[in-house]
Design a protein around this motif. Sequence first.
Motif, PDB file in Angstrom:
ATOM      1  N   LEU A  23      51.238  48.521  48.261  1.00  0.00           N
ATOM      2  CA  LEU A  23      51.211  50.185  48.755  1.00  0.00           C
ATOM      3  C   LEU A  23      49.781  50.854  48.165  1.00  0.00           C
ATOM      4  O   LEU A  23      49.678  50.454  47.106  1.00  0.00           O
ATOM      5  CB  LEU A  23      52.309  50.975  48.509  1.00  0.00           C
ATOM      6  N   THR A  24      49.410  51.618  49.325  1.00  0.00           N
ATOM      7  CA  THR A  24      48.317  52.321  48.662  1.00  0.00           C
ATOM      8  C   THR A  24      48.914  53.566  48.162  1.00  0.00           C
ATOM      9  O   THR A  24      49.760  54.267  48.597  1.00  0.00           O
ATOM     10  CB  THR A  24      47.212  52.947  49.919  1.00  0.00           C
ATOM     11  N   GLN A  25      48.772  53.942  46.985  1.00  0.00           N
ATOM     12  CA  GLN A  25      49.059  55.124  46.279  1.00  0.00           C
ATOM     13  C   GLN A  25      48.233  55.621  45.044  1.00  0.00           C
ATOM     14  O   GLN A  25      47.316  54.863  44.462  1.00  0.00           O
ATOM     15  CB  GLN A  25      50.411  54.745  45.692  1.00  0.00           C
ATOM     16  N   THR A  26      48.635  56.819  44.723  1.00  0.00           N
ATOM     17  CA  THR A  26      47.972  57.580  43.539  1.00  0.00           C
ATOM     18  C   THR A  26      49.502  57.892  42.832  1.00  0.00           C
ATOM     19  O   THR A  26      50.079  58.528  43.158  1.00  0.00           O
ATOM     20  CB  THR A  26      47.289  58.782  43.776  1.00  0.00           C
ATOM     21  N   ILE A  70      44.355  51.208  43.176  1.00  0.00           N
ATOM     22  CA  ILE A  70      45.366  52.552  42.828  1.00  0.00           C
ATOM     23  C   ILE A  70      44.843  53.097  41.869  1.00  0.00           C
ATOM     24  O   ILE A  70      44.444  52.846  40.777  1.00  0.00           O
ATOM     25  CB  ILE A  70      46.786  51.717  42.573  1.00  0.00           C
TER      26      ILE A  70
END
Length: 137
Positions: free
Chosen positions: A31-34, A131
């Motif tokens: 997943l792309t996440q911050t 990330i």
Amino acid sequence: MMWLPGPAVLLLVTLFVSSAQDKAPVEVRYLTQTITSPSGSSIKLTCNAHYYVELCGLLHVAWYHITKQSAELTDPRRYLTTVNETTISDDNMRRRQVVTEILNLTPEDAGQFQCTAECEKESETVAGHYIWITVIG
């Protein structure tokens, strides 16, 4: 010469093209996440590497702290890594899931992280996107 009806010809061509395509030995998915988390807490980074055993051979999958000179997250006092592997298709494709938990976050843990997978046989390395982790406090 015998001509097949249009749809039959199209079907045969489609089957031929899809069977002739080369397989990528490995790909990385996550997943792309911050992530923003308080100092002292723990967070988990999950990476899935999909690969073909016959093309890749042995596979090394790991998380790296890019901001800290691309250091691999291996220190057992700071990181807990678990690995799970399953076969996901009849053509010998496997999924290796690597979950690395960063324990007791500190401000030094902030920055960019990336998962990479390296095939022994093909000498191919693939890397996922970054990330971002922000540590509060």
